[in-house]
Design a protein around this motif. Structure first.
Motif, PDB file in Angstrom:
ATOM      1  N   ILE A 176       0.837  -1.179   0.015  1.00  0.00           N
ATOM      2  CA  ILE A 176       0.014  -0.011  -0.138  1.00  0.00           C
ATOM      3  C   ILE A 176       0.930   1.243   0.185  1.00  0.00           C
ATOM      4  N   LEU A 177       0.709   2.033  -1.048  1.00  0.00           N
ATOM      5  CA  LEU A 177       1.445   3.282  -1.127  1.00  0.00           C
ATOM      6  C   LEU A 177       0.665   4.428  -0.852  1.00  0.00           C
ATOM      7  N   ALA A 178       1.146   5.132   0.324  1.00  0.00           N
ATOM      8  CA  ALA A 178       0.261   6.439   0.563  1.00  0.00           C
ATOM      9  C   ALA A 178       0.414   7.740  -0.227  1.00  0.00           C
ATOM     10  N   LEU A 216       3.350   8.797  -3.212  1.00  0.00           N
ATOM     11  CA  LEU A 216       4.661   9.183  -2.944  1.00  0.00           C
ATOM     12  C   LEU A 216       5.158   9.013  -1.681  1.00  0.00           C
ATOM     13  N   GLY A 217       4.191   8.447  -0.916  1.00  0.00           N
ATOM     14  CA  GLY A 217       4.346   8.360   0.646  1.00  0.00           C
ATOM     15  C   GLY A 217       5.315   6.983   1.059  1.00  0.00           C
ATOM     16  N   ASP A 218       5.499   6.829   2.291  1.00  0.00           N
ATOM     17  CA  ASP A 218       5.921   5.567   2.744  1.00  0.00           C
ATOM     18  C   ASP A 218       5.072   4.579   2.528  1.00  0.00           C
ATOM     19  N   ASN A 219       5.594   3.224   2.167  1.00  0.00           N
ATOM     20  CA  ASN A 219       4.784   2.204   1.915  1.00  0.00           C
ATOM     21  C   ASN A 219       4.382   1.385   3.183  1.00  0.00           C
ATOM     22  N   TRP A 220       3.395   0.622   3.184  1.00  0.00           N
ATOM     23  CA  TRP A 220       3.109  -0.455   4.288  1.00  0.00           C
ATOM     24  C   TRP A 220       3.428  -1.807   3.396  1.00  0.00           C
ATOM     25  N   SER A 238      -7.853  10.005  -5.244  1.00  0.00           N
ATOM     26  CA  SER A 238      -7.760   9.048  -5.861  1.00  0.00           C
ATOM     27  C   SER A 238      -7.166   7.800  -5.598  1.00  0.00           C
ATOM     28  N   PHE A 239      -7.441   6.622  -6.195  1.00  0.00           N
ATOM     29  CA  PHE A 239      -6.748   5.274  -5.922  1.00  0.00           C
ATOM     30  C   PHE A 239      -6.689   4.315  -6.822  1.00  0.00           C
ATOM     31  N   SER A 240      -6.022   3.264  -6.929  1.00  0.00           N
ATOM     32  CA  SER A 240      -5.928   2.223  -7.875  1.00  0.00           C
ATOM     33  C   SER A 240      -5.663   0.960  -7.071  1.00  0.00           C
ATOM     34  N   VAL A 241      -6.317  -0.107  -7.720  1.00  0.00           N
ATOM     35  CA  VAL A 241      -5.874  -1.507  -7.129  1.00  0.00           C
ATOM     36  C   VAL A 241      -5.495  -2.368  -8.215  1.00  0.00           C
ATOM     37  N   THR A 242      -4.352  -2.749  -8.114  1.00  0.00           N
ATOM     38  CA  THR A 242      -3.909  -3.827  -9.375  1.00  0.00           C
ATOM     39  C   THR A 242      -3.146  -5.017  -8.579  1.00  0.00           C
ATOM     40  N   PHE A 243      -3.110  -6.166  -9.578  1.00  0.00           N
ATOM     41  CA  PHE A 243      -2.608  -7.422  -9.149  1.00  0.00           C
ATOM     42  C   PHE A 243      -1.597  -7.870 -10.114  1.00  0.00           C
ATOM     43  N   GLY A 244      -0.461  -8.062  -9.821  1.00  0.00           N
ATOM     44  CA  GLY A 244       0.489  -8.586 -10.619  1.00  0.00           C
ATOM     45  C   GLY A 244       1.913  -8.343 -10.102  1.00  0.00           C
ATOM     46  N   GLU A 245       2.772  -8.468 -11.079  1.00  0.00           N
ATOM     47  CA  GLU A 245       4.347  -8.125 -10.593  1.00  0.00           C
ATOM     48  C   GLU A 245       4.557  -6.798  -9.981  1.00  0.00           C
ATOM     49  N   VAL A 246       5.076  -6.487  -8.897  1.00  0.00           N
ATOM     50  CA  VAL A 246       4.980  -5.388  -8.209  1.00  0.00           C
ATOM     51  C   VAL A 246       6.523  -5.182  -7.836  1.00  0.00           C
ATOM     52  N   ALA A 247       7.144  -4.040  -8.045  1.00  0.00           N
ATOM     53  CA  ALA A 247       8.620  -3.832  -7.804  1.00  0.00           C
ATOM     54  C   ALA A 247       8.507  -3.665  -6.120  1.00  0.00           C
ATOM     55  N   PHE A 248       9.337  -4.291  -5.474  1.00  0.00           N
ATOM     56  CA  PHE A 248       9.904  -3.976  -4.188  1.00  0.00           C
ATOM     57  C   PHE A 248      11.064  -3.764  -3.972  1.00  0.00           C
ATOM     58  N   PRO A 249      11.565  -2.631  -3.048  1.00  0.00           N
ATOM     59  CA  PRO A 249      12.924  -2.174  -2.755  1.00  0.00           C
ATOM     60  C   PRO A 249      13.324  -3.450  -1.733  1.00  0.00           C
ATOM     61  N   THR A 250      14.609  -3.561  -1.623  1.00  0.00           N
ATOM     62  CA  THR A 250      15.455  -4.395  -0.768  1.00  0.00           C
ATOM     63  C   THR A 250      14.845  -4.099   0.588  1.00  0.00           C
ATOM     64  N   VAL A 292      -0.576  -7.552  -4.588  1.00  0.00           N
ATOM     65  CA  VAL A 292      -1.953  -6.656  -4.589  1.00  0.00           C
ATOM     66  C   VAL A 292      -1.143  -5.154  -4.571  1.00  0.00           C
ATOM     67  N   LEU A 293      -1.278  -4.384  -5.322  1.00  0.00           N
ATOM     68  CA  LEU A 293      -0.762  -2.918  -5.000  1.00  0.00           C
ATOM     69  C   LEU A 293      -1.947  -2.051  -4.896  1.00  0.00           C
ATOM     70  N   ILE A 294      -1.980  -1.304  -3.783  1.00  0.00           N
ATOM     71  CA  ILE A 294      -3.008   0.020  -3.721  1.00  0.00           C
ATOM     72  C   ILE A 294      -2.172   1.032  -3.581  1.00  0.00           C
ATOM     73  N   THR A 295      -2.495   1.986  -4.645  1.00  0.00           N
ATOM     74  CA  THR A 295      -1.879   3.234  -4.525  1.00  0.00           C
ATOM     75  C   THR A 295      -2.967   4.151  -4.122  1.00  0.00           C
ATOM     76  N   ILE A 296      -2.401   5.095  -3.118  1.00  0.00           N
ATOM     77  CA  ILE A 296      -3.473   6.319  -2.971  1.00  0.00           C
ATOM     78  C   ILE A 296      -2.853   7.661  -3.352  1.00  0.00           C
ATOM     79  N   GLY A 297      -3.714   8.094  -4.226  1.00  0.00           N
ATOM     80  CA  GLY A 297      -3.305   9.362  -4.598  1.00  0.00           C
ATOM     81  C   GLY A 297      -2.091   9.184  -5.610  1.00  0.00           C
ATOM     82  N   GLU A 298      -1.076  10.279  -5.058  1.00  0.00           N
ATOM     83  CA  GLU A 298       0.205   9.931  -5.983  1.00  0.00           C
ATOM     84  C   GLU A 298       1.210   9.025  -5.516  1.00  0.00           C
TER      85      GLU A 298
END
Length: 201
Positions: A42-44, A142-146, A106-118, A134-140
């Motif tokens: 989840i991206l804030a 650009l914030g810290d993810n969980w 705004s937000f988006s919900v996708t499922f697939g290959e998602v890039a993760f940092p170390t 599952v990737l949930i992106t909220i707004g831009e």
């Protein structure tokens, strides 16, 4: 105690420590996430307090629902099918939660290959790469993810900072036996070092 006796004592101690380590009482470098897993990220919108609160609110609601869906599943294929078939429900959960807290993001919900940092969890490093999620992106976004692992169900662990996430906020996690043993060994080592200093000072 003469020097020979001191050396024998130190050797005996390190044999004991190695025995505890190999027997599994002390568990370091243990991989938590299996090779076949489905994650949730989840991206804030940003790192503002308000946007991070929105992220956590959505996290709680989405986790609760998905955990129920996959709780009794035993294969990644089943879990993948269930999660993909319910993406619309996840979108509805996010939309409802945003509305409840008065956010117009705004937000988006996708499922697939998602890039993760170390990522580091305990003593184990999970390398950066593309992972099924599952990737949930909220707004831009650009914030810290969980993030956590949906299957097998490991969302009680917060891999973004390595802390355990309690189902109830007022529950305090008791220290594990592994932590207690490691702490005990550290105390013994410190005591021996101080004792040696006194002998040879």
């Amino acid at each position: 105690m003469n020097q020979r006796g001191l050396i024998n004592l130190l050797i005996s101690f390190f044999i004991l420590a190695s025995s505890l380590q190999s027997s599994g009482i002390v568990t370091a470098n243990q991989q938590v996430i299996p090779d076949e897993a489905i994650r949730l990220r989840i991206l804030a919108n940003s790192n503002s307090n308000e946007d991070q609160t929105v992220k956590r609110s959505i996290r709680d609601e989405v986790n609760e629902s998905i955990n129920e869906w996959v709780a009794d599943l035993t294969s990644i294929e089943e879990s993948r099918h269930v999660i993909k078939s319910r993406l619309a429900e996840i979108e509805a959960i996010v939309s409802k939660q945003l509305e409840m807290i008065g956010s117009r993001e705004s937000f988006s919900v996708t499922f697939g290959e998602v890039a993760f940092p170390t990522k580091l969890y305990g003593d184990f490093v999970y390398p950066a790469g593309d992972y099924e999620a599952v990737l949930i992106t909220i707004g831009e976004g650009l914030g810290d993810n969980w993030w956590c692992v949906l299957f097998p169900p490991l969302c009680f662990l917060d891999f973004s900072n390595g802390d355990a996430v309690q189902a109830e906020s007022d529950v305090v996690e008791e220290p594990s036996e592994e932590v207690e043993v490691e702490f005990f060994l550290v105390k013994i080592i410190d005591a021996i070092v101080e004792w040696i200093k006194e002998i040879f000072s």
